[in-house]
Design an enzyme around this catalytic site. Structure first.
Site, PDB file in Angstrom:
ATOM      1  N   SER A   1     -37.660 -24.434  24.508  1.00  0.00           N
ATOM      2  CA  SER A   1     -38.137 -23.764  25.712  1.00  0.00           C
ATOM      3  C   SER A   1     -38.411 -24.760  26.829  1.00  0.00           C
ATOM      4  CB  SER A   1     -39.424 -23.007  25.387  1.00  0.00           C
ATOM      5  OG  SER A   1     -40.104 -22.660  26.559  1.00  0.00           O
TER       6      SER A   1
ATOM      7  N   TYR B   1     -47.747 -22.859  22.183  1.00  0.00           N
ATOM      8  CA  TYR B   1     -46.351 -22.433  22.183  1.00  0.00           C
ATOM      9  C   TYR B   1     -45.423 -23.632  22.435  1.00  0.00           C
ATOM     10  CZ  TYR B   1     -42.013 -20.301  23.875  1.00  0.00           C
ATOM     11  OH  TYR B   1     -40.692 -19.973  24.082  1.00  0.00           O
TER      12      TYR B   1
HETATM   13  N1  LIG Z   1     -36.561 -15.163  27.359  1.00  0.00           N
HETATM   14  C1  LIG Z   1     -36.894 -16.348  27.863  1.00  0.00           C
HETATM   15  O1  LIG Z   1     -37.005 -16.491  29.089  1.00  0.00           O
HETATM   16  C2  LIG Z   1     -37.127 -17.543  26.976  1.00  0.00           C
HETATM   17  C3  LIG Z   1     -37.531 -18.755  27.573  1.00  0.00           C
HETATM   18  C4  LIG Z   1     -37.751 -19.860  26.756  1.00  0.00           C
HETATM   19  C5  LIG Z   1     -37.550 -19.777  25.389  1.00  0.00           C
HETATM   20  N2  LIG Z   1     -37.173 -18.589  24.827  1.00  0.00           N
HETATM   21  C6  LIG Z   1     -36.984 -18.565  23.361  1.00  0.00           C
HETATM   22  O2  LIG Z   1     -35.788 -17.876  23.058  1.00  0.00           O
HETATM   23  C7  LIG Z   1     -35.927 -17.145  21.846  1.00  0.00           C
HETATM   24  C8  LIG Z   1     -35.592 -15.692  22.078  1.00  0.00           C
HETATM   25  O3  LIG Z   1     -36.455 -15.192  23.080  1.00  0.00           O
HETATM   26  P1  LIG Z   1     -36.466 -13.676  23.573  1.00  0.00           P
HETATM   27  O4  LIG Z   1     -36.774 -13.707  25.022  1.00  0.00           O
HETATM   28  O5  LIG Z   1     -35.261 -12.980  23.086  1.00  0.00           O
HETATM   29  O6  LIG Z   1     -37.783 -13.170  22.824  1.00  0.00           O
HETATM   30  P2  LIG Z   1     -38.033 -11.866  21.953  1.00  0.00           P
HETATM   31  O7  LIG Z   1     -39.494 -11.858  21.647  1.00  0.00           O
HETATM   32  O8  LIG Z   1     -37.467 -10.666  22.641  1.00  0.00           O
HETATM   33  O9  LIG Z   1     -37.195 -12.139  20.647  1.00  0.00           O
HETATM   34  C9  LIG Z   1     -37.692 -12.792  19.514  1.00  0.00           C
HETATM   35  C10 LIG Z   1     -37.518 -11.867  18.321  1.00  0.00           C
HETATM   36  O10 LIG Z   1     -37.949 -12.563  17.160  1.00  0.00           O
HETATM   37  C11 LIG Z   1     -38.655 -11.663  16.338  1.00  0.00           C
HETATM   38  N3  LIG Z   1     -39.548 -12.458  15.507  1.00  0.00           N
HETATM   39  C12 LIG Z   1     -40.707 -13.094  15.855  1.00  0.00           C
HETATM   40  N4  LIG Z   1     -41.226 -13.723  14.795  1.00  0.00           N
HETATM   41  C13 LIG Z   1     -40.385 -13.490  13.753  1.00  0.00           C
HETATM   42  C14 LIG Z   1     -40.388 -13.867  12.386  1.00  0.00           C
HETATM   43  N5  LIG Z   1     -41.371 -14.612  11.886  1.00  0.00           N
HETATM   44  N6  LIG Z   1     -39.370 -13.467  11.607  1.00  0.00           N
HETATM   45  C15 LIG Z   1     -38.361 -12.697  12.105  1.00  0.00           C
HETATM   46  N7  LIG Z   1     -38.327 -12.293  13.382  1.00  0.00           N
HETATM   47  C16 LIG Z   1     -39.327 -12.693  14.199  1.00  0.00           C
HETATM   48  C17 LIG Z   1     -39.369 -10.728  17.283  1.00  0.00           C
HETATM   49  O11 LIG Z   1     -39.661  -9.481  16.670  1.00  0.00           O
HETATM   50  C18 LIG Z   1     -38.376 -10.596  18.423  1.00  0.00           C
HETATM   51  O12 LIG Z   1     -37.560  -9.460  18.266  1.00  0.00           O
HETATM   52  C19 LIG Z   1     -37.349 -17.390  21.373  1.00  0.00           C
HETATM   53  O13 LIG Z   1     -37.336 -18.446  20.450  1.00  0.00           O
HETATM   54  C20 LIG Z   1     -38.079 -17.809  22.638  1.00  0.00           C
HETATM   55  O14 LIG Z   1     -39.183 -18.628  22.342  1.00  0.00           O
HETATM   56  C21 LIG Z   1     -36.951 -17.483  25.592  1.00  0.00           C
END
Ligand SMILES: NC(=O)c1ccc[n+]([C@@H]2O[C@H](COP(=O)([O-])OP(=O)(O)OC[C@H]3O[C@@H](n4cnc5c(N)ncnc54)[C@H](O)[C@@H]3O)[C@@H](O)[C@H]2O)c1
Length: 354
Positions: free
Chosen positions: A143, A168
């Site tokens: 991230s 985080y």
């Molecule tokens: N969207 C953004 O802007 C952004 C920015 C920086 C980093 N990220 C990273 O990208 C990845 C995806 O992000 P996103 O925006 O799709 O978030 P999101 O929360 O929509 O997707 C993450 C998914 O992981 C699932 N999850 C959480 N813990 C879990 C576990 N222990 N076992 C199985 N499933 C689990 C959740 O239910 C969720 O559906 C994440 O790692 C997030 O930290 C996203």
């Protein structure tokens, strides 16, 4: 870099019901022939679970898509998935996201982001047991929050990121460290992606643009920090997915160092837009598109519902990604304009909620 063919492969996507994960699975089925995707998600209620269910429903049309409801922190489930399906490419997107939530719910971050990621690394390591070909590439989400309160912009992967300012961010930086050790010890080709703000239809309700929309719709006032003079990188989800798919197809090379031991096939990239947008412009376009989509009435008085306020302590006025490495190595360049992306979000919002 080693080229990786996706055609005919088995790909494990963790967090498959999530925002980025579900869009990635959709894209893989649209673009790659004979692919089998195994998705895992624990469907936690950090935000409206109906969104996750709706995303999964869209994926269920693909006959070879296998969905496992479970946690990556459950070692037995992860071991079983690897033994049964033998994924050749692993994309770890499952995580507890969000900076603020880590103050009240730290357990979720340790469990999903550390124990969960460790289980994925262990499973990758054992995928080579008994001479098996095993995992060809592990791609995982880091991230932009690892940059903490760094002052220098654009943020570069060469910058020092040893001072996380949230749990985080600390877990995401730890993922990069753990991946490095595992790449070095077990020769696992791994690529970490530092995502910058991703937005789009069926996006995450905990993110500002989504929260603004909910508030405006209820007639509430939104607060815009630093009088709107903040600059942020926003990347449309389709562009991000395009970048992830390109990265999946090229893994860092396995090479031997001078000491005769393998050098870690390890890489980390920023994945973002490299075009910071002024927050006030972003909100103005969002509002115009919400009116156009019929989420807000035609005569909506935006001026009456926005409050320009000073900077919050700890906020950084400008953050954006240096994405030259991603462009050089993968030809990645986001192409969706803010207006097009926000239009798609507004149209989806109208359809889903109204
Ligand atoms: N969207 C953004 O802007 C952004 C920015 C920086 C980093 N990220 C990273 O990208 C990845 C995806 O992000 P996103 O925006 O799709 O978030 P999101 O929360 O929509 O997707 C993450 C998914 O992981 C699932 N999850 C959480 N813990 C879990 C576990 N222990 N076992 C199985 N499933 C689990 C959740 O239910 C969720 O559906 C994440 O790692 C997030 O930290 C996203």
């Amino acid at each position: 870099m080693s080229k990786i063919e996706l055609k005919g492969k088995t790909i494990l996507v963790t967090g498959a019901a999530g925002f980025i994960g579900s869009n990635l699975v959709k894209r893989l089925y649209n673009d790659v022939k004979d692919v089998t995707v195994i998705g895992i998600d624990n469907m936690n209620d950090y935000y409206d679970v109906r969104l996750k269910e709706a995303r999964l429903e869209e994926l269920s049309v693909h006959p070879s898509f296998v969905f496992v409801r479970g946690s990556i922190a459950d070692k037995a489930i992860i071991t079983e998935i690897f033994e049964k399906y033998k994924p050749q490419i692993v994309v770890n997107l499952a995580a507890q996201a969000g900076v603020r939530y880590s103050i009240t719910n730290p357990d979720a971050y340790i469990e999903s982001n550390l124990i969960g990621f460790y289980n994925i690394l262990e499973a990758c390591r054992h995928s080579y047991d008994n001479g098996a070909t095993g995992v060809e590439h592990l791609v995982y989400a880091s991230s932009s929050s690892v940059y903490g309160s760094n002052k220098k912009v654009p943020y570069s992967t060469d910058d020092k990121v040893d001072n996380p300012v949230s749990l985080y961010a600390a877990t995401k930086k730890s993922n990069e460290l753990l991946a490095h050790a595992y790449s070095k010890l077990y020769n696992i080709p791994s690529t970490g992606l530092r995502f910058f703000t991703v937005y789009g239809p069926a996006g995450r309700p905990d993110m500002a643009y989504f929260g603004f929309t909910n508030k405006l719709r209820k007639g509430k006032t939104i607060q815009i920090f630093n009088y709107g003079n903040c600059k942020r990188d926003f990347t449309y989800v389709d562009d991000i997915v395009e970048g992830v798919v390109r990265v999946m197809q090229k893994a860092p090379d396995k090479v031997t160092g001078e000491d005769g031991l393998p050098l870690p096939p390890y890489a980390v990239y920023n994945i973002g837009n490299n075009q910071p947008e002024n927050l006030l412009d972003f909100v103005t376009i969002l509002q115009e598109e919400l009116i156009r989509a019929g989420v807000l009435p035609e005569d909506y008085d935006f001026e009456a519902h926005k409050e320009l306020v000073p900077m919050q302590p700890g906020d950084v006025p400008v953050t954006y990604a240096d994405t030259t490495a991603l462009e050089r190595d993968f030809g990645f360049k986001p192409s969706t304009s803010l207006r097009t992306g926000l239009r798609k979000f507004a149209e989806w919002y109208k359809e889903f909620y109204m």
